[in-house]
Design an enzyme around this catalytic site. Sequence first.
Site, PDB file in Angstrom:
ATOM      1  N   SER A 147       0.859  -1.183   0.000  1.00  0.00           N
ATOM      2  CA  SER A 147       0.000   0.000   0.000  1.00  0.00           C
ATOM      3  C   SER A 147       0.893   1.230   0.000  1.00  0.00           C
ATOM      4  O   SER A 147       1.708   1.409   0.906  1.00  0.00           O
ATOM      5  CB  SER A 147      -0.887  -0.021   1.251  1.00  0.00           C
ATOM      6  N   LYS A 173      -1.470  -1.034  -4.162  1.00  0.00           N
ATOM      7  CA  LYS A 173      -2.594  -0.152  -3.831  1.00  0.00           C
ATOM      8  C   LYS A 173      -2.043   1.254  -3.718  1.00  0.00           C
ATOM      9  O   LYS A 173      -1.007   1.463  -3.085  1.00  0.00           O
ATOM     10  CB  LYS A 173      -3.212  -0.617  -2.511  1.00  0.00           C
ATOM     11  N   LYS A 175      -2.969   5.325  -2.695  1.00  0.00           N
ATOM     12  CA  LYS A 175      -3.908   6.216  -2.022  1.00  0.00           C
ATOM     13  C   LYS A 175      -4.300   7.314  -3.000  1.00  0.00           C
ATOM     14  O   LYS A 175      -3.449   7.833  -3.741  1.00  0.00           O
ATOM     15  CB  LYS A 175      -3.227   6.843  -0.792  1.00  0.00           C
ATOM     16  N   ASP A 200      -7.301   3.473  -2.835  1.00  0.00           N
ATOM     17  CA  ASP A 200      -7.941   3.647  -1.530  1.00  0.00           C
ATOM     18  C   ASP A 200      -8.097   5.145  -1.281  1.00  0.00           C
ATOM     19  O   ASP A 200      -7.112   5.889  -1.263  1.00  0.00           O
ATOM     20  CB  ASP A 200      -7.069   3.019  -0.432  1.00  0.00           C
ATOM     21  N   GLU A 225     -11.384   1.451  -2.787  1.00  0.00           N
ATOM     22  CA  GLU A 225     -11.610   1.242  -1.360  1.00  0.00           C
ATOM     23  C   GLU A 225     -12.112   2.525  -0.713  1.00  0.00           C
ATOM     24  O   GLU A 225     -11.532   3.595  -0.905  1.00  0.00           O
ATOM     25  CB  GLU A 225     -10.285   0.787  -0.734  1.00  0.00           C
ATOM     26  N   ASP A 250     -13.803  -0.230   3.957  1.00  0.00           N
ATOM     27  CA  ASP A 250     -12.827  -0.378   5.039  1.00  0.00           C
ATOM     28  C   ASP A 250     -13.424   0.306   6.274  1.00  0.00           C
ATOM     29  O   ASP A 250     -14.094  -0.344   7.097  1.00  0.00           O
ATOM     30  CB  ASP A 250     -11.486   0.258   4.583  1.00  0.00           C
ATOM     31  N   LYS A 274      -9.929  -5.751   8.892  1.00  0.00           N
ATOM     32  CA  LYS A 274      -8.794  -5.438   9.772  1.00  0.00           C
ATOM     33  C   LYS A 274      -9.231  -5.840  11.168  1.00  0.00           C
ATOM     34  O   LYS A 274     -10.229  -5.309  11.671  1.00  0.00           O
ATOM     35  CB  LYS A 274      -8.501  -3.937   9.781  1.00  0.00           C
ATOM     36  N   GLY A 302      -4.303  -3.518   6.554  1.00  0.00           N
ATOM     37  CA  GLY A 302      -3.264  -3.278   7.560  1.00  0.00           C
ATOM     38  C   GLY A 302      -3.346  -1.863   8.088  1.00  0.00           C
ATOM     39  O   GLY A 302      -4.029  -1.006   7.514  1.00  0.00           O
TER      40      GLY A 302
END
Length: 383
Positions: A147, A173, A175, A200, A225, A250, A274, A302
């Site tokens: 990520s 992934k 952001k 995400d 996400e 999430d 998570k 995570g």
Amino acid sequence: MPRKTNAEASVGIQVEAVELRVVELGLRFPFETSFGRESAKRCILVAVHADGMTGWGEVPVSTAPLYNEETLETAWHVLRDFLIPPLLQKPLGHPRELPRRVAHIRRHHMAKAGLEAALWDLYCQRAGIPLQEALGGVRDRVEVGVSLGIEPTISDLLRRIETFVAQGYRRVKIKIRPGWDVEVVRAVRRAFPDLPLQVDANAAYTLDHAPTLQALDAFDLLMIEQPLGEEDLVVHAHLQRQLRTPVCLDESIAHPHDARTAIALGSCRLVNIKPARLGGFTAACETHDLCAARGVPVWCGGMLETGIGRLGSLALASLPNFQLPADLSASDRYFAEDLIEPPVTLHPDGTIPVPTEAGIAPRVNRRRVEEATRCRQVFSRRG
Ligand code: OSB
Ligand code: MG
């Protein structure tokens, strides 16, 4: 789903003392999301003592309530004043009973999860079984991805992706936030045409941004996400109907019930699990089972955990409905030196082995834990 229950007949755990500490580890690379930038990792470690053994758990909170409502200070307060005292008072039959024992305390899931993780560790050490077996995991390796935070420029991001792909990470992934989205994803896709890729947003968009999010449909993403606010399950359902790309939730899924509601409403097609966000492995397994029963694949997220939290997540991610690569990277993706020995390492095929030791404690590097400790307090049965 049937769960292995070996050694479940063992008598209760009477906790004699609980030790809380704040640890601080430098991050090798600052991590920036739509809600802020972190260059050091601070979190709480929980050590539970019983029968001459120590069980370890991590509370992966941050200093500010930006991801969820919890912080280092709220977690410490709730553990000290509300979660630890009832545990010292009366034995617990099984770690799975902790959520019921503390159900009258509203939320504070990360604080609860750290304590529950320490009890699972103790339970596994006593039973002589790996956490994977206690949770009902079925795989011996977990496919993982990396990520990546928001970088100063697109070329910085492309360079970072290049490095991680060369190390063997098979899924990336990135952001996103308004202003760092379509152009960035277009550039990444152009440079890495076949790379399994997902984004995400950490809740940074509103339905007004639907055209931007629809533009992402062109890039063959595994998922988007948490595009919208965490409470917006109905609005996520509107958005999902306008997108080809699966929405994954999430922040919105704080409880197994949230997964049930989100799936019933059509708010998402995938769920990020998570353990810390859900309040522990018990709620995480329940969410896993509930999604499995509805044909919704899950994957393990995570929180930049130290090895102590990450080993537990690896065990969890070996359950059968974890169908997409996890946000669980090798120790050296986060820290110069982790709190566990040996550290978590990536196999060149893009997987990480599930821990086989009886619990987490055999891997804890006490010297590193002491070095990283910034403050500490012990709560004992008698005074
Ligand atoms: O939203 O998944 C997230 C890290 C901190 C807080 C929230 C998130 C993340 C990550 C990092 O994406 C995942 C990891 O631990 O590598
Ligand atoms: Mg996320």
